[in-house]
Design an enzyme around this catalytic site. Structure first.
Site, short mmCIF file in Angstrom:
data_model
loop_
_atom_site.label_atom_id
_atom_site.label_comp_id
_atom_site.label_asym_id
_atom_site.label_seq_id
_atom_site.Cartn_x
_atom_site.Cartn_y
_atom_site.Cartn_z
N SER A 53 21.23 -10.48 3.76
CA SER A 53 20.02 -10.85 4.50
C SER A 53 19.20 -9.59 4.75
CB SER A 53 20.40 -11.50 5.83
OG SER A 53 19.25 -11.81 6.59
N HIS A 79 10.96 -11.22 4.37
CA HIS A 79 12.29 -11.75 4.65
C HIS A 79 12.91 -12.22 3.35
CE1 HIS A 79 14.59 -15.57 5.06
NE2 HIS A 79 15.35 -14.79 5.81
N ASN A 106 16.95 -13.57 1.70
CA ASN A 106 18.40 -13.71 1.78
C ASN A 106 18.91 -14.56 0.63
OD1 ASN A 106 19.39 -16.59 2.74
ND2 ASN A 106 17.49 -16.16 3.84
N THR A 107 20.12 -14.27 0.22
CA THR A 107 20.83 -15.14 -0.72
C THR A 107 22.28 -15.22 -0.27
OG1 THR A 107 21.03 -13.23 -2.22
CG2 THR A 107 19.38 -14.88 -2.78
N HIS A 156 4.47 -14.23 -5.61
CA HIS A 156 4.91 -15.53 -6.12
C HIS A 156 5.25 -15.45 -7.61
CE1 HIS A 156 4.39 -18.58 -2.90
NE2 HIS A 156 3.66 -17.61 -2.35
N HIS A 202 5.57 -26.51 16.14
CA HIS A 202 4.96 -26.54 17.47
C HIS A 202 3.57 -25.90 17.47
CE1 HIS A 202 6.90 -22.64 17.18
NE2 HIS A 202 6.23 -22.20 18.22
#
EC number: 1.3.3.3
Length: 279
Positions: A102, A116, A118-119, A149, A179
Site C-alpha cells: 500500500s 494512492h 495498492n495491490t 490513465h 455524503h
C-alpha cells in the site's frame, strides 16, 4: 492454502516496495541537490500481528514528499466471528491469508497530485487479487490525467480489453464521497476479487499494474518539481486534503480490513495526510 502462491506474491510486493522507495528517494536527491539540502530517506519500522504475520512500514518526510508511506504486510490467522460476513470464504472457519503493498504520497507542492496505490493477494477458502491506483490533483490538468490513465490502460489491455473500462468505472464508483456527492480525484483503476481461474495470469496482471504506477507517477512528480506555488494554493491543498481523510475513515476497504484483522494501527492510518484543514 497454496504455499508457493503465498511466497511469490509476498516476494513481489517486497520487490516493488524497494523499487518505489528507491525511485522516490532519487527524486528527493534531485531536488535537494539544486537547493543545497540534505536529501530525505525512508525510515523503516517492522511490526508483528498478534494473530500471525506482520509487516514493514517505510515512511519518508522530505522536501518534495511531505509524507510518503510504502507499506508491505503479510498477515494470516483467523478473523473474528463478527466480521466473517464481510470477507468471502471465511464464513465457516475464519481462516485467511493476505499479503500486499500500500502506497500513499502527499506532496508539499499543491501543484503535484497526491497518489494512492495498492495491490494485494488474499486467500480464504477462496483466493483473489485486488488493487489499483488513483490520482488526486488539487489543480487538475487534462494531459496529466490522460497520461496517468494511459499507463494503466496499457497494462490492462495486455490481458483483456474489457479490463480498463470496467476497472476505471469501479474506481470512479469506489472513490466517490457519497455524503459530498463528489469524486475524490480524477480516478485510475480499481479491481477486487479478481480470479479468472489462472493464477499466473492474474498475478502477472497485478505485477504489471505495479510497474505501470512505477513508470508514470515519478514522471508526473518530476514534471512539476520546480514549479513555484503560492500560499493561497497551499491553503486550498490543505482544505482539499480533508476529503482524503473523510474517504479513508468512512469508506476505505483497506482501512476496514486492517482494523477487522487486528492490523497495525499506525500502518493502517499511514495514508492520512500530515497536515489538513477543515473549514
Amino acid at each position: 492454502m497454496n504455499i508457493e502462491n503465498k511466497e511469490i506474491t509476498s516476494s513481489w510486493f517486497t520487490n516493488l516496495r524497494d523499487l518505489l522507495c528507491k525511485e522516490f528517494e532519487k527524486i528527493e536527491e534531485e531536488y535537494a541537490q539544486t537547493k543545497g539540502l540534505k536529501p530525505a530517506k525512508f525510515v523503516r519500522s517492522s511490526w508483528q500481528r498478534n494473530g500471525g504475520g506482520g509487516g514493514v512500514m517505510s515512511l519518508m518526510k522530505g522536501a518534495v514528499f511531505e509524507k510518503v508511506g510504502v507499506n508491505i504486510s503479510t498477515v494470516f490467522g483467523k478473523i473474528s466471528p463478527e466480521f466473517r460476513n464481510e470477507i468471502p470464504g471465511v464464513e465457516l472457519d475464519g481462516k485467511f491469508f493476505a499479503t500486499g503493498i500500500s502506497l500513499v504520497a502527499h506532496l508539499k507542492s499543491p501543484l503535484i497530485p497526491a497518489m494512492h496505490f495498492n495491490t494485494r493477494y488474499i486467500e480464504t477458502s477462496k483466493s483473489w487479487f485486488g488493487g489499483g491506483g488513483d490520482l488526486t490533483p488539487f489543480y487538475p490538468e487534462k494531459n496529466e490525467t490522460v497520461k496517468f490513465h494511459a499507463a494503466f490502460k496499457e497494462a490492462c489491455d495486455k490481458y483483456d480489453s474489457s479490463y480498463y473500462p470496467k476497472f476505471k468505472k469501479q474506481c470512479d464508483e469506489y472513490f466517490y464521497l457519497k455524503h459530498r456527492k463528489e469524486p475524490r480525484g480524477v480516478g485510475g483503476i480499481f479491481y477486487d476479487y479478481l480470479n479468472n481461474g489462472n493464477f499466473e495470469q492474474d498475478f502477472a496482471f497485478t505485477q504489471d499494474v505495479g510497474k505501470a504506477l512505477l513508470s508514470v507517477y515519478p514522471e508526473i512528480v518530476r514534471s512539476k518539481l520546480f514549479l513555484p506555488w503560492t500560499a493561497e494554493q497551499k491553503e486550498y491543498q490543505l482544505i482539499r486534503r480533508g476529503r482524503y481523510v473523510e474517504f479513508n475513515l468512512l469508506y476505505d476497504r483497506g482501512t476496514k480490513f486492517g482494523l477487522m484483522t487486528d492490523g497495525n494501527v499506525e500502518a493502517i492510518l499511514m495514508s492520512l495526510p500530515p497536515e489538513v484543514k477543515f473549514n
